[in-house]
Write a protein that holds these residues in place. Structure first.
Motif, PDB file in Angstrom:
ATOM      1  N   THR A   1      46.746  47.217  41.981  1.00  7.25           N
ATOM      2  CA  THR A   1      47.091  48.322  41.087  1.00  7.25           C
ATOM      3  C   THR A   1      47.347  49.561  41.942  1.00  7.25           C
ATOM      4  O   THR A   1      46.846  49.679  43.069  1.00  7.25           O
ATOM      5  CB  THR A   1      45.967  48.631  40.082  1.00  7.25           C
ATOM      6  OG1 THR A   1      44.812  49.077  40.790  1.00  7.25           O
ATOM      7  CG2 THR A   1      45.636  47.409  39.238  1.00  7.25           C
TER       8      THR A   1
ATOM      9  N   TYR B   1      48.156  53.982  41.131  1.00  6.18           N
ATOM     10  CA  TYR B   1      48.257  54.966  40.050  1.00  6.18           C
ATOM     11  C   TYR B   1      48.925  56.263  40.505  1.00  6.18           C
ATOM     12  O   TYR B   1      49.160  57.147  39.688  1.00  6.18           O
ATOM     13  CB  TYR B   1      46.855  55.292  39.496  1.00  6.18           C
ATOM     14  CG  TYR B   1      46.035  54.055  39.196  1.00  6.18           C
ATOM     15  CD1 TYR B   1      46.334  53.242  38.114  1.00  6.18           C
ATOM     16  CD2 TYR B   1      44.970  53.683  40.019  1.00  6.18           C
ATOM     17  CE1 TYR B   1      45.596  52.099  37.839  1.00  6.18           C
ATOM     18  CE2 TYR B   1      44.226  52.538  39.760  1.00  6.18           C
ATOM     19  CZ  TYR B   1      44.544  51.756  38.669  1.00  6.18           C
ATOM     20  OH  TYR B   1      43.821  50.617  38.409  1.00  6.18           O
TER      21      TYR B   1
ATOM     22  N   LEU C   1      51.058  47.168  40.447  1.00  3.89           N
ATOM     23  CA  LEU C   1      50.898  47.257  38.993  1.00  3.89           C
ATOM     24  C   LEU C   1      50.323  48.625  38.647  1.00  3.89           C
ATOM     25  O   LEU C   1      49.222  48.970  39.084  1.00  3.89           O
ATOM     26  CB  LEU C   1      49.935  46.162  38.505  1.00  3.89           C
ATOM     27  CG  LEU C   1      49.549  46.276  37.030  1.00  3.89           C
ATOM     28  CD1 LEU C   1      50.748  46.040  36.117  1.00  3.89           C
ATOM     29  CD2 LEU C   1      48.416  45.310  36.689  1.00  3.89           C
TER      30      LEU C   1
ATOM     31  N   GLY D   1      48.513  49.860  36.315  1.00  3.29           N
ATOM     32  CA  GLY D   1      47.714  49.254  35.249  1.00  3.29           C
ATOM     33  C   GLY D   1      47.198  50.287  34.267  1.00  3.29           C
ATOM     34  O   GLY D   1      46.900  51.426  34.651  1.00  3.29           O
ATOM     35  N   ASP D   2      47.046  49.850  33.007  1.00  3.27           N
ATOM     36  CA  ASP D   2      46.406  50.765  32.062  1.00  3.27           C
ATOM     37  C   ASP D   2      44.908  50.862  32.365  1.00  3.27           C
ATOM     38  O   ASP D   2      44.189  51.640  31.746  1.00  3.27           O
ATOM     39  CB  ASP D   2      46.684  50.377  30.597  1.00  3.27           C
ATOM     40  CG  ASP D   2      46.087  49.044  30.201  1.00  3.27           C
ATOM     41  OD1 ASP D   2      45.591  48.314  31.083  1.00  3.27           O
ATOM     42  OD2 ASP D   2      46.106  48.718  28.982  1.00  3.27           O
ATOM     43  N   SER D   3      44.451  50.089  33.363  1.00  4.66           N
ATOM     44  CA  SER D   3      43.092  50.272  33.890  1.00  4.66           C
ATOM     45  C   SER D   3      42.905  51.701  34.379  1.00  4.66           C
ATOM     46  O   SER D   3      41.774  52.132  34.606  1.00  4.66           O
ATOM     47  CB  SER D   3      42.823  49.290  35.034  1.00  4.66           C
ATOM     48  OG  SER D   3      43.838  49.368  36.013  1.00  4.66           O
TER      49      SER D   3
ATOM     50  N   ASP E   1      52.477  48.909  33.050  1.00  8.04           N
ATOM     51  CA  ASP E   1      51.615  48.181  32.101  1.00  8.04           C
ATOM     52  C   ASP E   1      51.707  48.856  30.727  1.00  8.04           C
ATOM     53  O   ASP E   1      51.380  50.036  30.587  1.00  8.04           O
ATOM     54  CB  ASP E   1      50.174  48.268  32.631  1.00  8.04           C
ATOM     55  CG  ASP E   1      49.294  47.168  32.112  1.00  8.04           C
ATOM     56  OD1 ASP E   1      49.792  46.256  31.421  1.00  8.04           O
ATOM     57  OD2 ASP E   1      48.084  47.205  32.420  1.00  8.04           O
TER      58      ASP E   1
ATOM     59  N   LYS F   1      54.468  44.887  31.993  1.00  6.47           N
ATOM     60  CA  LYS F   1      53.471  43.859  31.697  1.00  6.47           C
ATOM     61  C   LYS F   1      52.900  44.144  30.317  1.00  6.47           C
ATOM     62  O   LYS F   1      52.748  45.312  29.935  1.00  6.47           O
ATOM     63  CB  LYS F   1      52.343  43.868  32.739  1.00  6.47           C
ATOM     64  CG  LYS F   1      51.208  42.897  32.409  1.00  6.47           C
ATOM     65  CD  LYS F   1      50.183  42.797  33.513  1.00  6.47           C
ATOM     66  CE  LYS F   1      49.069  43.802  33.444  1.00  6.47           C
ATOM     67  NZ  LYS F   1      48.322  43.837  32.168  1.00  6.47           N
TER      68      LYS F   1
ATOM     69  N   HIS G   1      50.084  38.494  30.274  1.00  7.85           N
ATOM     70  CA  HIS G   1      48.686  38.690  30.669  1.00  7.85           C
ATOM     71  C   HIS G   1      47.824  37.985  29.630  1.00  7.85           C
ATOM     72  O   HIS G   1      47.835  38.379  28.460  1.00  7.85           O
ATOM     73  CB  HIS G   1      48.398  40.205  30.715  1.00  7.85           C
ATOM     74  CG  HIS G   1      47.022  40.562  31.198  1.00  7.85           C
ATOM     75  ND1 HIS G   1      46.697  41.850  31.603  1.00  7.85           N
ATOM     76  CD2 HIS G   1      45.880  39.840  31.343  1.00  7.85           C
ATOM     77  CE1 HIS G   1      45.423  41.891  31.979  1.00  7.85           C
ATOM     78  NE2 HIS G   1      44.905  40.688  31.817  1.00  7.85           N
TER      79      HIS G   1
ATOM     80  N   VAL H   1      49.745  37.153  34.396  1.00  2.92           N
ATOM     81  CA  VAL H   1      48.401  37.438  34.897  1.00  2.92           C
ATOM     82  C   VAL H   1      47.419  36.592  34.097  1.00  2.92           C
ATOM     83  O   VAL H   1      47.487  36.542  32.866  1.00  2.92           O
ATOM     84  CB  VAL H   1      48.053  38.938  34.738  1.00  2.92           C
ATOM     85  CG1 VAL H   1      46.564  39.187  34.999  1.00  2.92           C
ATOM     86  CG2 VAL H   1      48.896  39.791  35.670  1.00  2.92           C
TER      87      VAL H   1
ATOM     88  N   GLU I   1      43.455  36.460  33.608  1.00  4.10           N
ATOM     89  CA  GLU I   1      42.265  37.250  33.950  1.00  4.10           C
ATOM     90  C   GLU I   1      41.009  36.634  33.337  1.00  4.10           C
ATOM     91  O   GLU I   1      41.006  36.240  32.157  1.00  4.10           O
ATOM     92  CB  GLU I   1      42.433  38.693  33.440  1.00  4.10           C
ATOM     93  CG  GLU I   1      41.191  39.541  33.713  1.00  4.10           C
ATOM     94  CD  GLU I   1      41.396  41.038  33.508  1.00  4.10           C
ATOM     95  OE1 GLU I   1      42.521  41.464  33.181  1.00  4.10           O
ATOM     96  OE2 GLU I   1      40.404  41.781  33.681  1.00  4.10           O
TER      97      GLU I   1
ATOM     98  N   ILE J   1      43.061  37.084  38.402  1.00  8.26           N
ATOM     99  CA  ILE J   1      42.013  38.074  38.684  1.00  8.26           C
ATOM    100  C   ILE J   1      40.767  37.530  37.991  1.00  8.26           C
ATOM    101  O   ILE J   1      40.736  37.363  36.772  1.00  8.26           O
ATOM    102  CB  ILE J   1      42.383  39.508  38.237  1.00  8.26           C
ATOM    103  CG1 ILE J   1      41.188  40.463  38.404  1.00  8.26           C
ATOM    104  CG2 ILE J   1      42.956  39.579  36.826  1.00  8.26           C
ATOM    105  CD1 ILE J   1      41.544  41.942  38.393  1.00  8.26           C
TER     106      ILE J   1
ATOM    107  N   VAL K   1      45.510  39.520  41.976  1.00 14.71           N
ATOM    108  CA  VAL K   1      45.571  40.967  41.780  1.00 14.71           C
ATOM    109  C   VAL K   1      44.150  41.512  41.772  1.00 14.71           C
ATOM    110  O   VAL K   1      43.233  40.853  41.284  1.00 14.71           O
ATOM    111  CB  VAL K   1      46.301  41.361  40.466  1.00 14.71           C
ATOM    112  CG1 VAL K   1      45.713  40.707  39.243  1.00 14.71           C
ATOM    113  CG2 VAL K   1      46.334  42.890  40.279  1.00 14.71           C
TER     114      VAL K   1
ATOM    115  N   VAL L   1      42.081  45.498  41.258  1.00 20.22           N
ATOM    116  CA  VAL L   1      42.172  46.941  41.041  1.00 20.22           C
ATOM    117  C   VAL L   1      41.909  47.609  42.395  1.00 20.22           C
ATOM    118  O   VAL L   1      40.900  47.328  43.051  1.00 20.22           O
ATOM    119  CB  VAL L   1      41.137  47.384  39.972  1.00 20.22           C
ATOM    120  CG1 VAL L   1      40.973  48.892  39.945  1.00 20.22           C
ATOM    121  CG2 VAL L   1      41.553  46.863  38.592  1.00 20.22           C
TER     122      VAL L   1
HETATM  123  O1  KIV Z   1      45.346  47.270  33.937  1.00 22.06           O
HETATM  124  C1  KIV Z   1      45.174  46.569  34.941  1.00 22.06           C
HETATM  125  O2  KIV Z   1      44.852  47.043  36.036  1.00 22.06           O
HETATM  126  C2  KIV Z   1      45.378  45.138  34.805  1.00 22.06           C
HETATM  127  C3  KIV Z   1      45.027  44.251  35.953  1.00 22.06           C
HETATM  128  C4  KIV Z   1      43.579  44.196  36.185  1.00 22.06           C
HETATM  129  C5  KIV Z   1      45.619  42.906  35.822  1.00 22.06           C
HETATM  130  O3  KIV Z   1      45.804  44.702  33.779  1.00 22.06           O
END
Ligand code: KIV
Length: 286
Positions: free
Chosen positions: A28, A30, A47, A49-51, A89, A119, A143, A190, A192, A213, A223, A225
């Motif tokens: 990931t 950002y 990625l 990610g919305d994480s 994402d 994604k 995912h 993905v 997970e 993951i 993958v 984070v």
């Molecule tokens: O949002 C994210 O970081 C994810 C990954 C953990 C696959 O979806």
């Protein structure tokens, strides 16, 4: 660029061609700084990610993340990469309400964010949306398994696929989800938080790459984070994380040293300071 990595730009066809040939490494990212570092290190896929809701914004779940926030972060990441494929994402409720909203929001990742793919989470229930996006040439990564946007249905971020059945999170259902995504045109999936043997079976059954993951070593790629692998997170890392550095501790030590130096007056030193121009020599009067 890390030794051994190809220099060629990673594209969607290159990701598809990697299946069975070489493992894909996704992380990931950002923002610009970390995207550039990960790209230089040879990561194939970045990625956004919305994480980021949890990692960057400090929220308990990913559910509150908005499209505007995702596009903002994607734009920064896209500026930092030269080789890696950037994937945006799609956040909660940006693709579930209607296919036309999904198209408009996916389009924002490409047009405003500079992403090359999107994604989204889910399988059978999002297959129509994945098909529509794929048909209009927006590459989609699926995912399945532990899908964080389903946190309330799952009763927490819990491992999926441990029991048989066609209900959400059931072992049979995960096969159906994976197949539905492949048939709908997803270029990768993905997986997970599922048992390693299940992820291995799903990976074998598909012609598109799987990115795991917490899904064991048999997936076609992995993958993590970025904040987890760099040791920037305070929370106890999940079982599936390997911490490759302790940058959080290094940052606290460095900032603590700076604070101490400021307090005792040893920073800034002479070499960090500017001096005024030398006084102009007085011109003697004739
Ligand atoms: O949002 C994210 O970081 C994810 C990954 C953990 C696959 O979806």
């Amino acid at each position: 660029m890390a030794a051994g990595f190809e220099e060629a730009k990673v594209t969607v066809p290159a990701v598809l061609a990697a299946k069975g040939e070489r493992k894909l490494a996704m992380v990931t990212a950002y923002d610009f700084t970390f995207a550039r570092l990960a790209d230089r290190a040879g990561a194939d896929l970045l990625l956004v990610g919305d994480s980021l809701g949890m990692v960057v914004q400090g929220c308990e779940t990913t559910l509150g993340v908005t499209m505007d926030e995702m596009v903002y972060h994607t734009r920064m990441v896209a500026r930092g990469r030269t080789r890696a494929l950037v994937i945006g994402d799609m956040p909660f409720l940006s693709y579930q309400v209607s296919t036309s909203e999904a198209v408009a929001n996916a389009g924002r990742f490409i047009k405003e964010g500079g992403a090359e793919a999107v994604k989204l989470e889910g399988g059978v229930h999002v297959a129509d949306t994945v098909k529509r996006l794929s048909d209009i040439d927006v590459p989609v990564m699926g995912h399945i398994g532990l899908t964080p946007q389903s946190v309330h249905r799952m009763g927490g971020h819990k491992v999926q696929g441990r029991r048989p059945g066609h209900g959400a999170g059931g072992r049979d259902r995960l096969f159906e989800d994976a197949r539905a995504l492949e048939e709908a045109g997803a270029f990768a999936i993905v997986i997970e938080g599922v048992p390693a043997d299940l992820a291995a079976e799903i990976s074998r059954s598909l012609s598109i790459p799987t990115i795991g993951i917490g899904a064991g070593p048999a997936c076609d790629g992995q993958v993590l984070v970025l904040h987890d692998l760099l040791g920037l997170e305070d929370r106890i890392a999940p079982k599936f994380v390997r911490r490759y550095a302790e940058l959080g501790r290094a940052a606290v030590d460095a900032i603590g040293q700076y604070v101490a130096d400021v307090r005792e007056g040893s920073f800034p030193a002479r070499e960090h300071s500017f001096s005024s121009p030398r006084p102009v020599a007085r011109i003697k009067e004739a």
